[in-house]
Write an enzyme that holds these catalytic residues in place. Structure first.
Site, short mmCIF file in Angstrom:
data_model
loop_
_atom_site.label_atom_id
_atom_site.label_comp_id
_atom_site.label_asym_id
_atom_site.label_seq_id
_atom_site.Cartn_x
_atom_site.Cartn_y
_atom_site.Cartn_z
N CYS A 67 0.88 -1.17 0.00
CA CYS A 67 0.00 0.00 0.00
C CYS A 67 0.91 1.21 0.00
O CYS A 67 2.07 1.12 0.42
CB CYS A 67 -0.82 -0.10 1.27
SG CYS A 67 -1.64 1.38 1.75
O1 NMN Z 1 -2.71 -1.14 5.69
P1 NMN Z 1 -2.51 0.35 5.82
O2 NMN Z 1 -1.09 0.73 5.72
O3 NMN Z 1 -3.20 0.90 7.03
O4 NMN Z 1 -3.23 1.03 4.57
C1 NMN Z 1 -4.53 0.70 4.26
C2 NMN Z 1 -5.38 1.94 4.13
O5 NMN Z 1 -4.94 2.73 3.04
C3 NMN Z 1 -6.82 1.60 3.80
O6 NMN Z 1 -7.60 1.49 4.95
C4 NMN Z 1 -7.29 2.77 2.94
O7 NMN Z 1 -7.83 3.78 3.74
C5 NMN Z 1 -6.05 3.26 2.34
N1 NMN Z 1 -6.00 2.88 0.90
C6 NMN Z 1 -6.82 3.51 0.02
C7 NMN Z 1 -6.82 3.14 -1.32
C8 NMN Z 1 -7.75 3.80 -2.28
O8 NMN Z 1 -8.45 4.70 -1.94
N2 NMN Z 1 -7.78 3.35 -3.49
C9 NMN Z 1 -5.97 2.16 -1.76
C10 NMN Z 1 -5.12 1.55 -0.84
C11 NMN Z 1 -5.16 1.93 0.49
#
Ligand code: NMN
Length: 276
Positions: free
Chosen positions: A175
């Site tokens: 991520c």
């Molecule tokens: O596992 P972590 O590092 O906490 O990251 C996950 C968070 O990152 C998710 O809960 C989300 O809020 C965010 N995220 C958003 C997208 C998107 O909006 N496409 C993609 C990947 C992660």
């Protein structure tokens, strides 16, 4: 729908196109999307596009390129300057939307260059349950989450990937490194590189799933709760190394690893406004 039905649905949905770009990260979902695209259209009509940027590690990028290459498909690599966007640079809650906006816009430029019809990505049904403002950008830019069109969940992906003989995907879900920083703080290349070094060090110690979350000069380490005792066995060494990297305080999150932990600081109104 049985798994075979889901696979057939995905294949026939891909066959609506002549030539596709697959947004490829090297993770299990986009690896399956790429495999199905090759099966549906033949490898001469499929390109794997792999983006690199300061917000992801070079190791992940290199692994993705190596994996796509073993799948015998043409690989396109591209660099995206996310920090040039003010929302991303200041890590606002809307930055997730902007990262995907820049990403799919770049993909669409490549669609034109390579005379393809569409961008396919590896998003699955489970991704709809998370705070993902980026899904709106995907829809605006016309990318198709091909596994979602076949109602595929993680359990389907795992089973189908195994049946298709896919085994060497990047096992740890990656991520953007911006998820390590408190919202509405400025992301600098130095701060991002520091997180990369800290997480790389913890991985070297044997912790595969880790996050070093940063609030001011405090590093808050998250590992799955069952690994907290193992991590504490290295406490002194970890403390020393992270202080040397430039953190002032090195802490451990007693809740253990929780994906999306930084979102706990957002109100439900803020979240709802961004995923509309
Ligand atoms: O596992 P972590 O590092 O906490 O990251 C996950 C968070 O990152 C998710 O809960 C989300 O809020 C965010 N995220 C958003 C997208 C998107 O909006 N496409 C993609 C990947 C992660």
């Amino acid at each position: 729908m049985t798994l075979t039905d889901k696979k057939n649905t995905a294949i026939s949905n891909i066959k609506k196109y002549n030539r596709v770009l697959v947004a490829f990260s090297g993770g299990i979902d986009s690896t399956l999307a790429l495999k199905l695209a090759i099966e549906a259209l033949g490898k001469e009509n499929v390109y794997a596009v792999i983006a690199n940027s300061v917000l992801f590690t070079n190791e992940e990028f290199d692994k993705a390129v190596a994996l796509a290459t073993t799948m015998d498909v043409e690989v396109i690599t591209t660099q995206i300057d996310y920090l040039a966007n003010a929302e991303i640079k200041h890590n606002t809650p809307a930055s997730w939307y902007w990262m995907k906006k820049l990403f799919y816009q770049r993909m669409n430029e490549l669609v034109g260059e390579y005379h393809a019809d569409v961008v396919l990505d590896g998003m699955i049904m489970d991704d709809n349950n998370d705070f993902r403002p980026g899904l709106r950008a995907r829809d605006e830019e016309g990318a198709i989450s091909i596994l979602q069109t076949a109602d595929m969940y993680k359990v389907d992906v795992r089973e189908l990937a195994a049946a298709e003989g896919l085994s060497n995907w990047n096992k740890v879900a990656s991520c953007s490194l911006s998820s390590r920083f408190a919202y509405n703080t400025e992301l600098t290349v130095d701060a991002i590189e520091r997180v990369k070094k800290a997480e790389a060090y913890l991985r070297e110690l044997g912790f595969a799933t880790i996050r070093v979350r940063v609030q001011d000069l405090t590093a808050r380490i998250e590992v799955p709760s069952e690994q907290i005792a193992d991590l504490l066995a290295h406490a002194e060494q970890i403390n020393r190394t992270l202080l040397e990297l430039g953190y002032q305080y090195v802490t451990l999150d007693l809740m253990g690893f929780k994906s999306g932990r930084m979102n706990d600081s957002l109100t439900s109104e803020t979240k709802a406004a961004l995923v509309k």
